[in-house]
Scaffold this active site. Structure first.
Site, PDB file in Angstrom:
ATOM      1  N   ASP A 109       0.861  -1.183   0.000  1.00 14.42           N
ATOM      2  CA  ASP A 109       0.000   0.000   0.000  1.00 14.42           C
ATOM      3  C   ASP A 109       0.901   1.237   0.000  1.00 14.42           C
ATOM      4  O   ASP A 109       1.386   1.652  -1.042  1.00 14.42           O
ATOM      5  CB  ASP A 109      -0.903  -0.091   1.235  1.00 14.42           C
ATOM      6  CG  ASP A 109      -1.962   0.991   1.311  1.00 14.42           C
ATOM      7  OD1 ASP A 109      -2.236   1.634   0.306  1.00 14.42           O
ATOM      8  OD2 ASP A 109      -2.530   1.188   2.409  1.00 14.42           O
ATOM      9  N   PHE A 158      -9.906  -0.091   0.412  1.00 14.59           N
ATOM     10  CA  PHE A 158      -9.508  -1.020   1.474  1.00 14.59           C
ATOM     11  C   PHE A 158     -10.169  -2.367   1.206  1.00 14.59           C
ATOM     12  O   PHE A 158     -11.387  -2.466   1.130  1.00 14.59           O
ATOM     13  CB  PHE A 158      -9.911  -0.475   2.846  1.00 14.59           C
ATOM     14  CG  PHE A 158      -9.389  -1.316   3.980  1.00 14.59           C
ATOM     15  CD1 PHE A 158      -8.085  -1.170   4.423  1.00 14.59           C
ATOM     16  CD2 PHE A 158     -10.196  -2.279   4.579  1.00 14.59           C
ATOM     17  CE1 PHE A 158      -7.585  -1.962   5.456  1.00 14.59           C
ATOM     18  CE2 PHE A 158      -9.710  -3.072   5.610  1.00 14.59           C
ATOM     19  CZ  PHE A 158      -8.399  -2.909   6.045  1.00 14.59           C
TER      20      PHE A 158
HETATM   21  P1  5GP Z   1       1.854  -0.454   3.814  1.00 11.62           P
HETATM   22  O1  5GP Z   1       2.922  -0.403   4.858  1.00 11.62           O
HETATM   23  O2  5GP Z   1       2.354  -0.821   2.433  1.00 11.62           O
HETATM   24  O3  5GP Z   1       1.015   0.804   3.788  1.00 11.62           O
HETATM   25  O4  5GP Z   1       0.805  -1.550   4.237  1.00 11.62           O
HETATM   26  C1  5GP Z   1       1.194  -2.807   4.557  1.00 11.62           C
HETATM   27  C2  5GP Z   1       0.160  -3.540   5.363  1.00 11.62           C
HETATM   28  O5  5GP Z   1      -1.031  -2.781   5.618  1.00 11.62           O
HETATM   29  C3  5GP Z   1      -0.285  -4.755   4.587  1.00 11.62           C
HETATM   30  O6  5GP Z   1       0.600  -5.846   4.758  1.00 11.62           O
HETATM   31  C4  5GP Z   1      -1.649  -4.997   5.185  1.00 11.62           C
HETATM   32  O7  5GP Z   1      -1.528  -5.721   6.379  1.00 11.62           O
HETATM   33  C5  5GP Z   1      -2.159  -3.601   5.497  1.00 11.62           C
HETATM   34  N1  5GP Z   1      -3.000  -3.117   4.385  1.00 11.62           N
HETATM   35  C6  5GP Z   1      -2.693  -2.202   3.441  1.00 11.62           C
HETATM   36  N2  5GP Z   1      -3.731  -2.026   2.588  1.00 11.62           N
HETATM   37  C7  5GP Z   1      -4.707  -2.878   3.003  1.00 11.62           C
HETATM   38  C8  5GP Z   1      -6.025  -3.175   2.523  1.00 11.62           C
HETATM   39  O8  5GP Z   1      -6.544  -2.656   1.532  1.00 11.62           O
HETATM   40  N3  5GP Z   1      -6.718  -4.108   3.241  1.00 11.62           N
HETATM   41  C9  5GP Z   1      -6.212  -4.737   4.346  1.00 11.62           C
HETATM   42  N4  5GP Z   1      -6.993  -5.627   4.956  1.00 11.62           N
HETATM   43  N5  5GP Z   1      -4.985  -4.469   4.820  1.00 11.62           N
HETATM   44  C10 5GP Z   1      -4.239  -3.564   4.152  1.00 11.62           C
END
Ligand code: 5GP
Length: 188
Positions: A109, A158
């Protein structure tokens, strides 16, 4: 969180159906098998979200692999927003020195979690370190991370299912979907 009786009823839209996930996993497994022929591949999965993807992907790979599991949690964020502050809850159980390592992620993300993980794993001197993610949400990226294997690029929504949770629920759905807006109005 009050447990919903019918998980599927809480889904407003299916973004990636089960059949598409399975076809993509087979395709990624074949690519990875070809790319790492005659190498020492270790798959490092990041719990809990990548559990179903890891389980399916490793069985779609036809070359010998070792697996290891890490668990990280980001803290300081909310149920739907990552903060980038990462805590290691479970570390690798074996050395990855001079191994070819492939990180298996559920979703990238902002990229903050992966950025932390890459720096942490590089410190353990793997021969190579590459990244495979089932889902990529580039719209919200804060750190530029080259991703070697991407399953699906999805819009800025999300999502839950196939390992991904909302308040620790919905991980066991067989597809990736978006929750109905009213689900978020209940406290997670
Ligand atoms: P980042 O550090 O890249 O922002 O996010 C990493 C973590 O955030 C992912 O491994 C996941 O656990 C959570 N995450 C990010 N986007 C989503 C989403 O759309 N849905 C869910 N359930 N978790 C997300």
């Amino acid at each position: 969180m009050i447990r919903p009786v019918d998980l599927v009823a809480d889904i407003g839209e299916i973004l990636v159906p089960e059949a598409h996930i399975q076809a993509k996993v087979a395709e990624l497994g074949a690519r990875i098998s070809a790319d790492y022929t005659d190498r020492q591949l270790t798959l490092v999965s990041v719990l809990k979200g990548s559990l179903p993807f890891m389980a399916d992907l490793m069985r779609a790979i036809t070359i010998p692999v070792r697996i290891d599991l890490m668990e990280v949690s980001s803290y300081g964020g909310t149920a739907t927003e990552s903060s980038g502050l990462v805590r290691i809850l479970k570390d690798l159980s074996a050395s990855i020195e001079r191994e070819d390592v492939l990180i298996v992620e559920d979703i990238v993300d902002t990229g903050l979690t992966l950025n932390y993980l890459i720096r942490y794993l590089r410190g353990k001197n793997p021969a190579t370190l590459r990244i495979c993610t089932l889902l990529d949400k580039p719209a919200r990226r804060l750190v530029d991370i080259p991703i070697d294997y991407v399953g699906f690029t999805i819009p800025d929504q999300f999502v839950v299912g196939y390992g991904l949770d909302y308040g620790e629920v919905y991980r066991n759905l067989r597809f990736v979907g978006v929750l109905k807006p009213e689900v978020y109005s209940e406290p997670a």
